[in-house]
Structures are given as structure tokens and as C-alpha cells.
Write a protein that holds these residues in place. Structure first.
Motif, PDB file in Angstrom:
ATOM      1  N   PRO A  83       2.177  -0.358  -3.945  1.00 43.57           N
ATOM      2  CA  PRO A  83       3.523   0.433  -3.293  1.00 43.57           C
ATOM      3  C   PRO A  83       3.248   1.922  -2.949  1.00 43.57           C
ATOM      4  O   PRO A  83       2.428   2.537  -3.519  1.00 43.57           O
ATOM      5  N   ALA A  84       4.192   2.407  -2.292  1.00 43.68           N
ATOM      6  CA  ALA A  84       4.075   3.948  -2.002  1.00 43.68           C
ATOM      7  C   ALA A  84       4.241   4.624  -3.270  1.00 43.68           C
ATOM      8  O   ALA A  84       4.993   4.133  -4.308  1.00 43.68           O
ATOM      9  N   GLY A  85       3.484   5.697  -3.663  1.00 43.22           N
ATOM     10  CA  GLY A  85       3.395   6.617  -4.895  1.00 43.22           C
ATOM     11  C   GLY A  85       2.216   6.243  -5.599  1.00 43.22           C
ATOM     12  O   GLY A  85       2.030   6.959  -6.650  1.00 43.22           O
ATOM     13  N   ARG A  86       1.562   5.023  -5.210  1.00 41.85           N
ATOM     14  CA  ARG A  86       0.595   4.887  -6.100  1.00 41.85           C
ATOM     15  C   ARG A  86      -0.723   5.747  -5.936  1.00 41.85           C
ATOM     16  O   ARG A  86      -0.943   6.112  -4.661  1.00 41.85           O
ATOM     17  N   LEU A  87      -1.081   6.105  -7.090  1.00 43.89           N
ATOM     18  CA  LEU A  87      -2.362   7.066  -6.984  1.00 43.89           C
ATOM     19  C   LEU A  87      -3.704   6.292  -6.844  1.00 43.89           C
ATOM     20  O   LEU A  87      -3.815   5.187  -7.397  1.00 43.89           O
ATOM     21  N   ILE A  88      -4.380   6.545  -5.747  1.00 45.03           N
ATOM     22  CA  ILE A  88      -5.674   5.947  -5.306  1.00 45.03           C
ATOM     23  C   ILE A  88      -6.609   6.150  -6.240  1.00 45.03           C
ATOM     24  O   ILE A  88      -7.297   7.241  -6.291  1.00 45.03           O
ATOM     25  N   GLY A  89      -6.993   5.053  -6.942  1.00 40.71           N
ATOM     26  CA  GLY A  89      -8.621   5.277  -7.611  1.00 40.71           C
ATOM     27  C   GLY A  89      -9.381   4.016  -6.972  1.00 40.71           C
ATOM     28  O   GLY A  89      -9.220   3.619  -5.898  1.00 40.71           O
ATOM     29  N   PRO A  90     -10.513   3.741  -7.698  1.00 38.33           N
ATOM     30  CA  PRO A  90     -11.506   2.790  -7.348  1.00 38.33           C
ATOM     31  C   PRO A  90     -10.829   1.430  -6.921  1.00 38.33           C
ATOM     32  O   PRO A  90     -11.253   0.824  -5.905  1.00 38.33           O
ATOM     33  N   ALA A  91     -10.008   1.092  -7.723  1.00 39.61           N
ATOM     34  CA  ALA A  91      -9.481  -0.423  -7.544  1.00 39.61           C
ATOM     35  C   ALA A  91      -8.854  -0.349  -6.211  1.00 39.61           C
ATOM     36  O   ALA A  91      -8.488  -1.604  -5.374  1.00 39.61           O
ATOM     37  N   GLU A  92      -7.690   0.688  -6.127  1.00 37.45           N
ATOM     38  CA  GLU A  92      -6.715   0.752  -4.779  1.00 37.45           C
ATOM     39  C   GLU A  92      -7.816   0.750  -3.731  1.00 37.45           C
ATOM     40  O   GLU A  92      -7.396   0.263  -2.849  1.00 37.45           O
ATOM     41  N   ALA A  93      -8.784   1.699  -3.731  1.00 38.71           N
ATOM     42  CA  ALA A  93      -9.348   1.800  -2.555  1.00 38.71           C
ATOM     43  C   ALA A  93     -10.288   0.639  -2.091  1.00 38.71           C
ATOM     44  O   ALA A  93     -10.249   0.092  -1.007  1.00 38.71           O
ATOM     45  N   GLY A  94     -10.581  -0.285  -3.245  1.00 40.89           N
ATOM     46  CA  GLY A  94     -11.385  -1.483  -2.903  1.00 40.89           C
ATOM     47  C   GLY A  94     -10.217  -2.334  -2.119  1.00 40.89           C
ATOM     48  O   GLY A  94     -10.529  -3.163  -1.274  1.00 40.89           O
ATOM     49  N   LEU A  95      -9.133  -2.374  -2.951  1.00 40.03           N
ATOM     50  CA  LEU A  95      -8.103  -3.607  -2.335  1.00 40.03           C
ATOM     51  C   LEU A  95      -7.864  -3.007  -0.920  1.00 40.03           C
ATOM     52  O   LEU A  95      -7.362  -3.954   0.001  1.00 40.03           O
ATOM     53  N   ALA A  96      -7.660  -1.849  -0.671  1.00 45.33           N
ATOM     54  CA  ALA A  96      -7.381  -1.407   0.718  1.00 45.33           C
ATOM     55  C   ALA A  96      -8.301  -1.855   1.859  1.00 45.33           C
ATOM     56  O   ALA A  96      -8.158  -2.204   2.696  1.00 45.33           O
ATOM     57  N   ALA A  97      -9.692  -1.720   1.144  1.00 47.39           N
ATOM     58  CA  ALA A  97     -10.755  -1.949   2.091  1.00 47.39           C
ATOM     59  C   ALA A  97     -10.754  -3.643   2.583  1.00 47.39           C
ATOM     60  O   ALA A  97     -10.945  -3.684   3.415  1.00 47.39           O
ATOM     61  N   ALA A  98     -10.554  -4.213   1.070  1.00 49.66           N
ATOM     62  CA  ALA A  98     -10.589  -5.704   1.499  1.00 49.66           C
ATOM     63  C   ALA A  98      -9.496  -6.124   2.402  1.00 49.66           C
ATOM     64  O   ALA A  98      -9.681  -7.311   3.024  1.00 49.66           O
ATOM     65  N   LEU A  99      -8.303  -5.385   2.639  1.00 50.06           N
ATOM     66  CA  LEU A  99      -7.269  -5.782   3.443  1.00 50.06           C
ATOM     67  C   LEU A  99      -7.812  -5.117   4.569  1.00 50.06           C
ATOM     68  O   LEU A  99      -6.729  -5.116   5.748  1.00 50.06           O
ATOM     69  N   GLY A 100      -8.973  -4.432   5.015  1.00 54.11           N
ATOM     70  CA  GLY A 100      -8.943  -4.041   6.404  1.00 54.11           C
ATOM     71  C   GLY A 100      -9.071  -2.710   6.659  1.00 54.11           C
ATOM     72  O   GLY A 100      -9.067  -2.247   7.844  1.00 54.11           O
ATOM     73  N   ARG A 101      -8.229  -2.128   5.586  1.00 54.46           N
ATOM     74  CA  ARG A 101      -7.833  -0.502   5.913  1.00 54.46           C
ATOM     75  C   ARG A 101      -8.940   0.289   5.916  1.00 54.46           C
ATOM     76  O   ARG A 101      -9.860   0.403   4.809  1.00 54.46           O
ATOM     77  N   ALA A 102      -9.353   1.241   6.903  1.00 60.67           N
ATOM     78  CA  ALA A 102     -10.450   2.236   6.832  1.00 60.67           C
ATOM     79  C   ALA A 102      -9.843   3.651   6.637  1.00 60.67           C
ATOM     80  O   ALA A 102     -10.575   4.452   6.194  1.00 60.67           O
ATOM     81  N   THR A 103      -8.498   3.699   6.683  1.00 62.76           N
ATOM     82  CA  THR A 103      -7.656   4.903   6.568  1.00 62.76           C
ATOM     83  C   THR A 103      -6.465   4.709   5.672  1.00 62.76           C
ATOM     84  O   THR A 103      -5.993   3.460   5.681  1.00 62.76           O
ATOM     85  N   LEU A 104      -5.885   5.571   5.129  1.00 63.02           N
ATOM     86  CA  LEU A 104      -4.590   5.618   4.424  1.00 63.02           C
ATOM     87  C   LEU A 104      -3.728   6.650   4.747  1.00 63.02           C
ATOM     88  O   LEU A 104      -4.345   7.953   4.935  1.00 63.02           O
ATOM     89  N   GLN A 105      -2.158   6.307   4.766  1.00 63.68           N
ATOM     90  CA  GLN A 105      -1.367   7.493   5.115  1.00 63.68           C
ATOM     91  C   GLN A 105      -0.928   8.127   3.556  1.00 63.68           C
ATOM     92  O   GLN A 105      -0.461   7.291   2.900  1.00 63.68           O
ATOM     93  N   VAL A 106      -1.422   9.027   3.228  1.00 65.76           N
ATOM     94  CA  VAL A 106      -1.120   9.650   1.834  1.00 65.76           C
ATOM     95  C   VAL A 106      -0.113  11.151   2.040  1.00 65.76           C
ATOM     96  O   VAL A 106       0.090  11.592   3.221  1.00 65.76           O
ATOM     97  N   ARG A 107       0.334  11.206   1.051  1.00 64.23           N
ATOM     98  CA  ARG A 107       1.269  12.462   0.807  1.00 64.23           C
ATOM     99  C   ARG A 107       0.484  13.924   0.821  1.00 64.23           C
ATOM    100  O   ARG A 107      -0.606  13.691   0.315  1.00 64.23           O
ATOM    101  N   ARG A 108       0.902  14.818   1.232  1.00 62.81           N
ATOM    102  CA  ARG A 108       0.259  16.152   1.227  1.00 62.81           C
ATOM    103  C   ARG A 108       0.124  16.595  -0.213  1.00 62.81           C
ATOM    104  O   ARG A 108       0.822  16.282  -1.072  1.00 62.81           O
ATOM    105  N   LEU A 109      -1.102  17.156  -0.499  1.00 62.33           N
ATOM    106  CA  LEU A 109      -1.380  17.580  -1.998  1.00 62.33           C
ATOM    107  C   LEU A 109      -0.383  18.798  -2.318  1.00 62.33           C
ATOM    108  O   LEU A 109      -0.372  19.839  -1.445  1.00 62.33           O
TER     109      LEU A 109
END
Length: 425
Positions: free
Chosen positions: A161-187
Motif C-alpha cells: 500500500p501507499a505509505g509503506r516504508l520500504i525495507g528489505p522484504a518490500e524491495a524483494g517483493l517489488a523486484a519479484a513483481l518486476g519493478r526496477a524503480t519505485l515512485q516514492v515520496r520526497r524526503l
């Protein structure tokens, strides 16, 4: 910059509870504006700007969960071993040459696509080879040792979901779904001040009646584990005009300002008055120990209508332990709101008190404790010294015992809640 609504920013003078302060933050602090696209390798610690929906199922095809043989479950005898003819071999990364016929079993390896027609697998340790055939023992359930397509995430399902803080597990899931980039909020940009003539920079010389500044470095380290860009804005002397000027200037290009010290009632405490002079005081004094002299306000941004938005300021107490307590319960949730992150409650677990303690009703207290395991129970022992200025009480204890407003004391054997320092400080 965030667009803050200020219709409730009227300080009434009463002590505010921790829950009331956090509810106000949740209701009134919107995320800072701005998004960007980052490589997945740079996404750790960033906040997902939009829902990540699976374009394809995960796994994308039915596959074997073990090294063994794939077969049609309908071919098995229910009460005796079944003899199946070995036909074909499928390794990971390859497809079966043809569909599996009745009475056949295909050699498969972990991750290999299931041959068309097959719906179950037997582990190689459980099967017996007889020449060109194998014996499959009875008792295997339909779908045994096989992973269906979409078992993890179905196509079209919400993966993150939007608002999720990206950690190792989230990065792995995004990669498994074929995503090489993510749209994130400005810090969010966070500026950190310390205040006080009594403070000196570490590494320099101490003048008479000075101590080295520690709070600023504690706060910057705490911010290092949160989604933000933190700036060290140094020490502001005990001067009303210079304090007001420093805050006003910093509010122009920061999304949040943190100060420590200068929010009590002394003649040399200028942070609160600086906020009131050019902005709005949201609240002052929190019903918490340690940490009562804490303030939150909002300052206007240069060149903008104040009613349309501003820069929040959190004035933390000067005592180190009180500053940490108030950071965790005020600055941290405020920053997560600015970052657009989902609520991330502080870690808590139950323990058994191994101490006696008295407190006032109506005030939440955080008591430093050490932890030990005894007969399978986690026991919390009160740190022997209570001063809010004792940095060693943080380095030599394991967490805070959180004592809610309603209780007036703790006795040995009571069940209490502990906020562990591990992963938090």
C-alpha cells in the motif's frame, strides 16, 4: 512543504496527554508535497507514494516446491503405493516438452514449471524408483509440494500500500513483481537545533560553566533511522532575537524543525516565545514524565500566506532522557506524517515488573528498566537512578517501562508494558 491547517492551533494552557498530542498530529499534519522515482537499489528507507498493484501473479506459473516427481493426483491409489511411468524431465528455467498423460510422472526440480496436467509432487526422498517407473506412497494430498500461480500475490492484487516504508522484504517483493524503480515520496527536510549558552561543540574547548552538546547528536542519530533528510543547524545562544531569527530563517526551507532546550519557564528559555511571536503555539507542556516542558508550534514560510501552511516546530526538553521520550512520542509520529508513511507504532511487549514504583495519576511515565529472563519470563528491573539528565541511564538500561495515566503505582509481579531500546534508539 506541507500545507498545515491551523484552525485548531489555539493553545489553551492545560497539559496535553500523549494520546491527545498524537491525535492532533494525525489530524492536522499532512504529508510534505513532492514525489520522485528511485531505483529499487536506492529505495530502502523511502515511503511508497502509490499503491503497488501486481501486474502479473506471483509466482507467475505453477511450479514444483521440491525436487521430486510431478503427477496427476487423480492417478493415485488411496490405500497403496501407485506405480507411475517416468516421462520427461523439467528443470528450473525450462518448460515441459508436452502435457503429462494419465499414469505418468515427470521428474521436476524446485522452481520448475509444473508440466501441463500435473497438480501434485512427491519429494524424491519419499518415492521409490523401479527402473523406468516410480512408486508414490499413499496419503499425499492434492496439490502437495506444488505452488500454484499467484499463491503469493494474485494478478491485480494490492502488493504494497501507499505509505509503506520500504525495507528489505518490500524491495524483494517489488523486484519479484518486476519493478526496477519505485515512485516514492520526497524526503522531508528536518532542521535540528540545540539551544543554550551552556553548550559547546564536541571537539572544541569548554568555557567555564559549559558542557558539550549531546542532544543534537542524539536527535540526528534518531532521525537517521527515519525517512528524512536531517540538517545540523548548530547551537543557538540564549538570546530572544537570535532564537527567533534562527527559527524564522530555518522555517523557509525545512519541513520540520526540532529544538532541544529553551521551552521551560525560565527567563532564558526563548523557544516558546519565538514560536508565539511569529507563528502559532499548538501546545505547551505534555502530561508525561520525563518530558513535561515540550512544545509544538507552526511557523509561517516566507512568501506564503500563513493560513495556507507553515513549518511545524517541536521544542523538546533540554534534559537528554526527556528529549528522547518526547522525540519518540511527538517528533517521530509528526515526521512519519510529513513523510506520508503509514503509522508505525513503537515496539512494545509485556514483561513482569521486578520493582516497586509510585506515580501520580493523570500523567504517563517512562521508567528506565533493565531486562532479564527468569523461568521463561521477561522481568523488568528499574534502573537505580532516575535523573532525566543521565545519559548513562540510556546506555546502561534496555528500555522504558510505560506506565499509563490511570495507574498510581507498580508492585513486583505486575504485568507492565516495555518499549525496548533495541531497534528504537
Amino acid at each position: 512543504m506541507a500545507q498545515l491547517s491551523d484552525d485548531c492551533f489555539a493553545f489553551g494552557g492545560a497539559l496535553m496527554s500523549v494520546d491527545e498530542a498524537q491525535a492532533l498530529i494525525a489530524a492536522r499534519i499532512p504529508p510534505a508535497e513532492g514525489e520522485e522515482i528511485v531505483a529499487l537499489t536506492a529505495a530502502r528507507g523511502r515511503v511508497l507514494a502509490h499503491d503497488l498493484v501486481a501486474a502479473t501473479p506471483l509466482p507467475p506459473f505453477a511450479n514444483a516446491a521440491v525436487d521430486g516427481w510431478a503427477f496427476r493426483h487423480a492417478d493415485l491409489r488411496p490405500d497403496a503405493p501407485t506405480r507411475l511411468v517416468e516421462a520427461g524431465r523439467v528443470a528450473a528455467g525450462h518448460r515441459a516438452a508436452r502435457p503429462l498423460a494419465p499414469g505418468e510422472a515427470s521428474r521436476v526440480f524446485t522452481g520448475a514449471p509444473m508440466p501441463p496436467g500435473a497438480d501434485s509432487c512427491v519429494m524424491q526422498e519419499d518415492a521409490t524408483r523401479e527402473g523406468s517407473a516410480i512408486l508414490v506412497p499413499p496419503g499425499l494430498k492434492r496439490g502437495a509440494n506444488a505452488r500454484p500461480a499467484g499463491e503469493d500475490v494474485a494478478a491485480g492484487a494490492l502488493a504494497l500500500p501507499a505509505g509503506r516504508l520500504i525495507g528489505p522484504a518490500e524491495a524483494g517483493l517489488a523486484a519479484a513483481l518486476g519493478r526496477a524503480t519505485l515512485q516514492v515520496r520526497r524526503l522531508p527536510r528536518v532542521g535540528v537545533f540545540s539551544t543554550g549558552d551552556e553548550l559547546a561543540e564536541p571537539g572544541g574547548a569548554l568555557a567555564p560553566a559549559q558542557t558539550f552538546d549531546s542532544n543534537r547528536f542524539t536527535l540526528l542519530s534518531l532521525l537517521g533511522g527515519l525517512p528524512c533528510v536531517a540538517s545540523d543547524l548548530g547551537i543557538v545562544p540564549d538570546d530572544a532575537a537570535r532564537t527567533a531569527a534562527a527559527l524564522t530563517t530555518a522555517a523557509r526551507d525545512h519541513d520540520l524543525l526540532l529544538t532541544s532546550g529553551g521551552v521551560s519557564t525560565g527567563e532564558e528559555d526563548h523557544v516558546r516565545s519565538a514560536i508565539e511571536a511569529s507563528g502559532k503555539l499548538v501546545f505547551w507542556r505534555l502530561a508525561v514524565k520525563p518530558g513535561r516542558p515540550a512544545a509544538m508550534g507552526v511557523l509561517p514560510r516566507a512568501g506564503s500566506d500563513f493560513a495556507a501552511g507553515g513549518t511545524p516546530v517541536v521544542g523538546l526538553p533540554g534534559n537528554p532522557v526527556a528529549a528522547v521520550v518526547c522525540f519518540l512520542h511527538l517528533a517521530r509520529p509528526l515526521l512519519l506524517r510529513l513523510a506520508g508513511a503509514q503509522d508505525r507504532p513503537l515496539p512494545r511487549f509485556a514483561a513482569t515488573a521486578d520493582f516497586t514504583y509510585r506515580k501520580k495519576a493523570g500523567r504517563r511515565e517512562y521508567v528506565r528498566v533493565t531486562l532479564a529472563t527468569d523461568d521463561g519470563q521477561t522481568r523488568a528491573r528499574k534502573f537505580p537512578r532516575e535523573g532525566a539528565g543521565l545519559l548513562t541511564s540510556l546506555t546502561e538500561s534496555d528500555g522504558f517501562a510505560e506506565l499509563p495515566e490511570a495507574i498510581t503505582g507498580v508492585a513486583p509481579g505486575d504485568r507492565i508494558t516495555v518499549l525496548p531500546f533495541a531497534g528504537m534508539l
